[in-house]
Design a protein around this motif. Structure first.
Motif, PDB file in Angstrom:
ATOM      1  N   GLY A  33       0.798  -1.224   0.000  1.00 45.77           N
ATOM      2  CA  GLY A  33       0.000   0.000   0.000  1.00 45.77           C
ATOM      3  C   GLY A  33       0.828   1.270   0.000  1.00 45.77           C
ATOM      4  N   ILE A  34       2.117   1.159   0.297  1.00 44.27           N
ATOM      5  CA  ILE A  34       3.024   2.302   0.171  1.00 44.27           C
ATOM      6  C   ILE A  34       3.493   2.345  -1.280  1.00 44.27           C
ATOM      7  N   PRO A  35       3.411   3.489  -1.968  1.00 43.25           N
ATOM      8  CA  PRO A  35       3.699   3.525  -3.413  1.00 43.25           C
ATOM      9  C   PRO A  35       5.132   3.119  -3.747  1.00 43.25           C
ATOM     10  N   ILE A  36       5.252   2.128  -4.612  1.00 41.85           N
ATOM     11  CA  ILE A  36       6.560   1.703  -5.119  1.00 41.85           C
ATOM     12  C   ILE A  36       6.336   0.821  -6.346  1.00 41.85           C
ATOM     13  N   GLY A  37       7.282   0.868  -7.256  1.00 41.46           N
ATOM     14  CA  GLY A  37       7.315  -0.042  -8.396  1.00 41.46           C
ATOM     15  C   GLY A  37       8.760  -0.374  -8.679  1.00 41.46           C
ATOM     16  N   ALA A  38       8.994  -1.468  -9.391  1.00 39.98           N
ATOM     17  CA  ALA A  38      10.369  -1.857  -9.683  1.00 39.98           C
ATOM     18  C   ALA A  38      10.456  -2.529 -11.038  1.00 39.98           C
ATOM     19  N   LEU A  39      11.507  -2.189 -11.761  1.00 39.84           N
ATOM     20  CA  LEU A  39      11.901  -2.900 -12.976  1.00 39.84           C
ATOM     21  C   LEU A  39      13.126  -3.728 -12.622  1.00 39.84           C
ATOM     22  N   ILE A  40      13.012  -5.040 -12.791  1.00 34.79           N
ATOM     23  CA  ILE A  40      14.121  -5.957 -12.539  1.00 34.79           C
ATOM     24  C   ILE A  40      14.613  -6.452 -13.895  1.00 34.79           C
ATOM     25  N   ALA A  41      15.896  -6.265 -14.163  1.00 36.30           N
ATOM     26  CA  ALA A  41      16.472  -6.677 -15.446  1.00 36.30           C
ATOM     27  C   ALA A  41      17.569  -7.702 -15.203  1.00 36.30           C
TER      28      ALA A  41
END
Length: 407
Positions: A261-269
């Motif tokens: 619920g805390i805003p975060i996103g991630a791109l894993i490469a």
């Protein structure tokens, strides 16, 4: 309409329509509105509230972090940011026993953003640095509302008001291997898909199809990009919904349940893709801030400590079996606590309303489909209460006169 809903209408842009409820507090998988009514939350903030509402581990982690560092910008780094990147890479690598020798060779790297759409935007930009511009995406897929993410989303109602959109994108039917092989060429930069299509009503790709996508992209030197924004971080009963396929992707995007619920996103490469971005290619002000990163670490630690992967897998199977027992349900799909079902008639809006009346929050993504994405802490008792109410909800929904179709 409550006083808070009236204030909303007077002050908020009409991007979501009138809010169905004005919520004031929550605990576990239950929320209360400003009229004092309670509801079992079977949507979980659209697969966001992995630990439900007001979970002590999340509250304590965020509170403790705010007492030390809240924001430092990406000119600097913090322990939570680095620890979270390391943990995501560990989870991604440890969740798959590769069927074949994986294409990626290096361990991988992470870029943090603030949402799933932003993580997908970062991935879309990364694909451009391959020297190719063509992307293959799936019909009925959904990747976000930014201009770049929207370019990868096939639904005309979302796309058409904002065209022309960026990119050279070809849409193919989800799960159709022949169409995929025809669309992917040596000029294709990436193929993007969700292992389970959430917004379409929880459509599974299937392990064989995921393996075919990995094979095709490898043959043509294209990146395999999996959007696990909705399906990742335990939602499917595994850390990643693609894990059972045994494939190793090049790009994975996560968000929603990552920090509960805390805003975060991630791109894993992984592999060569991990070193594609250089200084100045992309950036963010808030991405990877220590509060969000600490929250995500707390969510992951709690899922591990409390056995919530196994809980989600078992309770999801129980829900799917119980929902399918009614002959007004044609099919039940999903994995873990991401459940979609199809009704015999287009009565999803009516089911949505009568579920509210019975004290349950569900989601009608299409006229004949219902989606459930409850917190991973949903209890067996709460699930059984919903299953007990389910026949009555359907009775009330099916008793209504359907509106006549417009000619």
């Amino acid at each position: 309409m409550s006083e808070l809903q009236e204030r909303y209408a007077a002050s908020m842009m009409n991007t979501f329509g009138p809010p169905r409820l004005a919520l004031v507090r929550g605990e576990g998988a239950v929320v209360w509105d400003d009229q004092g009514s309670s509801y079992v939350d079977l949507l979980g903030g659209i697969a966001v509230n992995a630990l439900g509402h007001a979970h002590p581990a999340l509250v304590d982690a965020v509170t403790d972090q705010l007492r030390t560092l809240g924001h430092v910008s990406n000119f600097f780094t913090t322990e939570p940011q680095v620890a979270l990147a390391e943990k995501l890479l560990d989870l991604l690598h440890s969740s798959v026993e590769p069927v074949e020798t994986p294409r990626p060779s290096s361990f991988g790297k992470v870029f943090f953003a603030n949402s799933g759409a932003e993580a997908n935007e970062a991935a879309f930009k990364l694909t451009r640095l391959t020297g190719r511009t063509h992307v293959v995406a799936m019909e009925e897929g959904f990747h976000g509302r930014t201009m770049g993410a929207l370019a990868l989303t096939s639904k005309a109602a979302y796309r058409e008001p904002f065209e022309p959109l960026p990119g050279d994108v070809t849409f193919v039917p989800y799960g159709d291997e022949a169409a995929l092989r025809e669309a992917v060429t040596d000029r294709t930069a990436a193929v993007v898909l969700e292992p389970l299509q959430g917004e379409a009503g929880v459509n599974p790709a299937g392990d064989d199809y995921l393996r075919a996508v990995r094979q095709v992209t490898t043959e043509h030197g294209a990146l395999l990009w999996l959007d696990e924004v909705q399906t990742g971080m335990g939602r499917s009963g595994a850390w990643f919904a693609h894990a059972s396929s045994g494939i190793v992707p090049d790009l994975v995007t996560v968000a929603k349940g990552l920090a509960g619920g805390i805003p975060i996103g991630a791109l894993i490469a992984l592999g060569e893709a991990a070193d594609t971005f250089g200084p100045g290619n992309h950036g963010t002000t808030f991405g990877g801030n220590p509060v969000s990163a600490r929250a995500a670490l707390a969510v992951i630690e709690t899922i591990e400590r409390d056995g919530l992967l196994a809980h989600a897998a078992g309770l999801g199977a129980h829900l799917r079996e119980g929902l399918l027992a009614d002959d007004r349900v044609v099919e039940v799909r999903g994995s873990g606590l991401l459940v979609g079902l199809t009704l015999t008639e287009p009565r999803a809006p009516q089911v949505y309303q009568h579920a509210f009346d019975a004290g349950f929050i569900v989601n009608p993504p299409t006229p004949d489909r219902i989606r459930l994405a409850p917190p991973l802490v949903l209890t067996r008792e709460q699930a059984d209460a919903f299953l007990a109410a389910w026949p009555g909800i359907l009775d009330a929904a099916y008793a209504e006169q359907l509106p006549e179709a417009s000619s």
